[in-house]
Design an enzyme around this catalytic site. Sequence first.
Site, PDB file in Angstrom:
ATOM      1  N   ASP A  43      39.301  38.945  37.535  1.00 38.91           N
ATOM      2  CA  ASP A  43      37.891  38.738  37.855  1.00 38.91           C
ATOM      3  C   ASP A  43      37.297  40.056  38.339  1.00 38.91           C
ATOM      4  O   ASP A  43      37.845  40.692  39.257  1.00 38.91           O
ATOM      5  CB  ASP A  43      37.732  37.678  38.942  1.00 38.91           C
ATOM      6  CG  ASP A  43      38.088  36.280  38.447  1.00 38.91           C
ATOM      7  OD1 ASP A  43      38.310  36.115  37.232  1.00 38.91           O
ATOM      8  OD2 ASP A  43      38.157  35.358  39.282  1.00 38.91           O
ATOM      9  N   ASP A  61      33.300  24.348  34.154  1.00 43.82           N
ATOM     10  CA  ASP A  61      33.670  24.487  35.563  1.00 43.82           C
ATOM     11  C   ASP A  61      33.097  23.290  36.302  1.00 43.82           C
ATOM     12  O   ASP A  61      31.870  23.145  36.410  1.00 43.82           O
ATOM     13  CB  ASP A  61      33.111  25.790  36.130  1.00 43.82           C
ATOM     14  CG  ASP A  61      33.495  26.986  35.260  1.00 43.82           C
ATOM     15  OD1 ASP A  61      34.669  27.053  34.855  1.00 43.82           O
ATOM     16  OD2 ASP A  61      32.624  27.827  34.980  1.00 43.82           O
TER      17      ASP A  61
END
Length: 236
Positions: free
Chosen positions: A8, A129
């Site tokens: 990330d 998500d």
Amino acid sequence: MILLPAIDIKDGNCVRLTQGDYNREQIYSNAPADMAKQWEQEQADYLHIVDLNGAKTGTAANAETIREMVRSIHIPVQIGGGIRSMDTIDAYIEAGADRVIIGTAAINDRDFLNKAVTAYPDKIAVSIDARNGHVAIDGWTETSDVKASELIKELESSGIQTIIYTDILKDGMLKGPNFQELKTINELTSINVIASGGVSSVSDVQRLKEMDLYGAIIGKALYDGTLSFKTVREET
């Protein structure tokens, strides 16, 4: 089942967030390309790269950093975060990305999603998500009224071949994935399902493999030493 270490990127650094909270960030490296090379050397099947700034703002904020990462390795890479235009998709594909992940735009801009799938039928994935069964958007900062299960049914008819399913409440908690939800999702669709969020042990990976999932993303557990990628490779 393929294994994908997660990288990330936020403000040019490799970080991990807890439950997607941008205020709960830990920096692990300021050299993302070196981190990508490390996972390649440890025989990762694939890399999962997310532009966290991009996910929140809708722009490819760390695009140059990510392109440098892709150029530095030879294993396939999937990229997500702020993918909301064909120009961004084109640029990442041209840079060598094997797959580009659409998140928020899969909810807010179906025309864009359809154009992307038409242009790159085998290179587009959708990130779902979920928070309590509903799809989160804008870098997980907002929760929509769309149920994850309903979105998946719609995606199947649109030609999407791969989804990344994350239970946000499990992400970064090192307490295992939401196996029941993943089982339900995997049985609901013929789309390839990549599990994300909470994978923190060899037994977690083994269980996901037994569930016949297409892939598993491993993040925080690798970075804080809870889990060794070498051990996962050897024991699963």
